[in-house]
Design an enzyme around this catalytic site. Structure first.
Site, PDB file in Angstrom:
ATOM      1  N   HIS A 231     -15.862  -7.736 -14.739  1.00 40.82           N
ATOM      2  CA  HIS A 231     -15.043  -8.734 -15.426  1.00 40.82           C
ATOM      3  C   HIS A 231     -14.107  -8.101 -16.451  1.00 40.82           C
ATOM      4  O   HIS A 231     -13.747  -8.747 -17.437  1.00 40.82           O
ATOM      5  CB  HIS A 231     -15.944  -9.770 -16.109  1.00 40.82           C
ATOM      6  CG  HIS A 231     -16.831 -10.506 -15.154  1.00 40.82           C
ATOM      7  ND1 HIS A 231     -17.999 -11.137 -15.541  1.00 40.82           N
ATOM      8  CD2 HIS A 231     -16.727 -10.705 -13.808  1.00 40.82           C
ATOM      9  CE1 HIS A 231     -18.574 -11.694 -14.490  1.00 40.82           C
ATOM     10  NE2 HIS A 231     -17.822 -11.445 -13.428  1.00 40.82           N
ATOM     11  N   GLU A 261     -12.946 -10.521  -3.747  1.00 37.13           N
ATOM     12  CA  GLU A 261     -13.015  -9.261  -4.482  1.00 37.13           C
ATOM     13  C   GLU A 261     -13.086  -8.107  -3.479  1.00 37.13           C
ATOM     14  O   GLU A 261     -13.869  -8.146  -2.542  1.00 37.13           O
ATOM     15  CB  GLU A 261     -14.230  -9.261  -5.416  1.00 37.13           C
ATOM     16  CG  GLU A 261     -14.126 -10.375  -6.455  1.00 37.13           C
ATOM     17  CD  GLU A 261     -15.448 -10.690  -7.147  1.00 37.13           C
ATOM     18  OE1 GLU A 261     -16.410  -9.922  -6.955  1.00 37.13           O
ATOM     19  OE2 GLU A 261     -15.506 -11.700  -7.853  1.00 37.13           O
ATOM     20  N   GLU A 357     -21.932  -9.872  -2.855  1.00 39.46           N
ATOM     21  CA  GLU A 357     -20.994  -9.051  -3.620  1.00 39.46           C
ATOM     22  C   GLU A 357     -21.667  -7.840  -4.266  1.00 39.46           C
ATOM     23  O   GLU A 357     -21.778  -7.739  -5.487  1.00 39.46           O
ATOM     24  CB  GLU A 357     -20.309  -9.891  -4.695  1.00 39.46           C
ATOM     25  CG  GLU A 357     -21.231 -10.756  -5.556  1.00 39.46           C
ATOM     26  CD  GLU A 357     -20.473 -11.527  -6.613  1.00 39.46           C
ATOM     27  OE1 GLU A 357     -19.733 -10.886  -7.403  1.00 39.46           O
ATOM     28  OE2 GLU A 357     -20.623 -12.751  -6.673  1.00 39.46           O
TER      29      GLU A 357
END
Length: 401
Positions: A231, A261, A357
């Protein structure tokens, strides 16, 4: 004005919501079943995610409290006067506006719906200590019950209408991904690449949903050392040949955010980086294959952990392997009961939507330094899963610029 109201109803304009009235009524019916099972006479919701889930209204707090009161017969949003009739136009059910002529008119408006002395359901993971004290003072509940865990469980099971919106959001994220890939070249700043992706997604959302409200679509595009955290904010760092890149697209549609992503490299990728990248891609594919009805979040996590441990990479994992998608965002809401972590034993069911992820962060100074991350969104089905992410992952096609 001498007769200043504590609260009032201000309803004007046509109502436009992301889902049909039947969708919201089905959610409220499920909530009222929960309330009956727990003996709750009125729910007072304060979080953005639950208010949006049950009413469609996504508030902008700016220091003011907002709410949704649900009883066996009513559903009423509570909003500040600064927003005028916008909350009503974007809400299913009734809407009350409170004024700031007198402190705590917010709670007086809520009391007008709940009445005093009731069994009140509230969100223990959101209501502050100060607001909890005011709730007790104004509503004088006979009993209070934390309704947050059971409402989270309800939100984890997506309706067909929700899945359609999430699928559209994933397609919008793909549009942003391709726009970002096209903008990547040596010497370009992270912020310039990020803006290209954000603009492409906002235009796509406006095309697909011409009657929606548009806000909070964003991109985190990171390069070099800035890829070490998932982040990390965008900077003005200029891209250099051989840089590792992290593409993170987050389109927001009516409170529902989706994500894309990907790991990329500028121009070329060295052998050490390629080896780590390929290992992370393999873990990603393993994880996708494990996401199916009957699998537990902790069980999936342990199998991916074992995969990384066999390759001496587990120590570079920085967080869990995935999470639920629905009404959530970077600044509000999360269905924490559906995360791929060692301490979450939730069993996957058809209708759940979850990401895969995996991310590895190799420290600076080591071969292959940087953060490697791939992210797809999966809808759990009766016989496996449906991958609704379209942008390709892996070295083929993602060494660009």
């Amino acid at each position: 004005m001498t007769d200043r109201p504590q609260f009032y109803r201000f309803h004007q304009g046509d109502r436009t919501l992301p889902f049909s009235a039947d969708e919201y009524e089905a959610r409220l019916t499920g909530l009222r079943t929960i309330m009956a099972e727990h003996g709750v006479e009125a729910c007072v919701f304060t979080s953005m995610h639950n208010i949006a889930y049950y009413s469609g209204f996504l508030y902008c707090a700016f220091g003011r409290p907002y709410g949704l009161v649900v009883t066996p017969t009513q559903s009423v949003t509570i909003s500040a006067g600064i927003d005028a009739a916008q909350p009503w136009r974007r809400s299913h059910g009734d809407s009350i506006t409170y004024t700031d002529w007198e402190r705590n008119n917010y709670w007086r408006a809520i009391l007008s719906v709940t009445g005093a002395g009731r069994v009140i359901g509230y969100e223990g993971d959101h209501l502050t200590l100060v607001q909890k004290a005011l709730m007790d003072s104004f509503l004088e509940p006979s009993e209070v019950k934390d309704i947050a865990p059971t409402t989270m469980r309800q939100r984890m099971m997506k309706s067909p209408a929700e899945i359609d919106l999430i699928r559209a959001g994933a397609a919008v994220a793909d549009v942003g991904g391709y726009a970002i890939r096209d903008a990547i070249r040596e010497g370009v700043r992270e912020i310039d690449v990020a803006m290209a992706g954000r603009d492409a997604m906002e235009l796509e959302i406006a095309k697909r949903y011409p009657d929606a409200e548009y806000r909070d679509t964003w991109v985190w595009f990171q390069s070099g050392i800035n890829t070490d955290g998932a982040h990390n904010p965008v900077t003005s760092r200029k891209l250099e040949r051989g840089d590792i890149l992290s593409l993170n697209c987050f389109p927001m549609i009516s409170g529902y955010y989706t994500a894309l992503e990907r790991t990329l490299f500028v121009g070329e990728v060295d052998d050490a980086s390629l080896k780590i990248w390929e290992a992370n891609v393999a873990a990603h594919e393993l994880g996708i294959s494990l996401l199916k009805t009957g699998a537990s979040c902790s069980g999936v996590t342990e199998q991916i952990n074992a995969f990384f441990a066999e390759r001496d990479l587990l120590q570079y994992r920085t967080f869990g392997y995935g999470h639920s998608f629905g009404v959530l965002s970077h600044y509000y809401g999360r269905e924490a009961g559906l995360e791929l972590r060692e301490d979450i034993d939730t069993v996957l069911e058809p209708g759940m939507v979850i990401s895969m992820e995996p991310m590895l962060t190799i420290p600076e100074g080591q071969p292959g330094a940087g953060g490697y991350r791939e992210h797809d969104i999966l809808v759990i089905t009766e016989d496996g899963n449906e991958n609704i992410t379209g942008y390709p992952y892996g070295p083929e096609g993602n060494v660009v610029g």
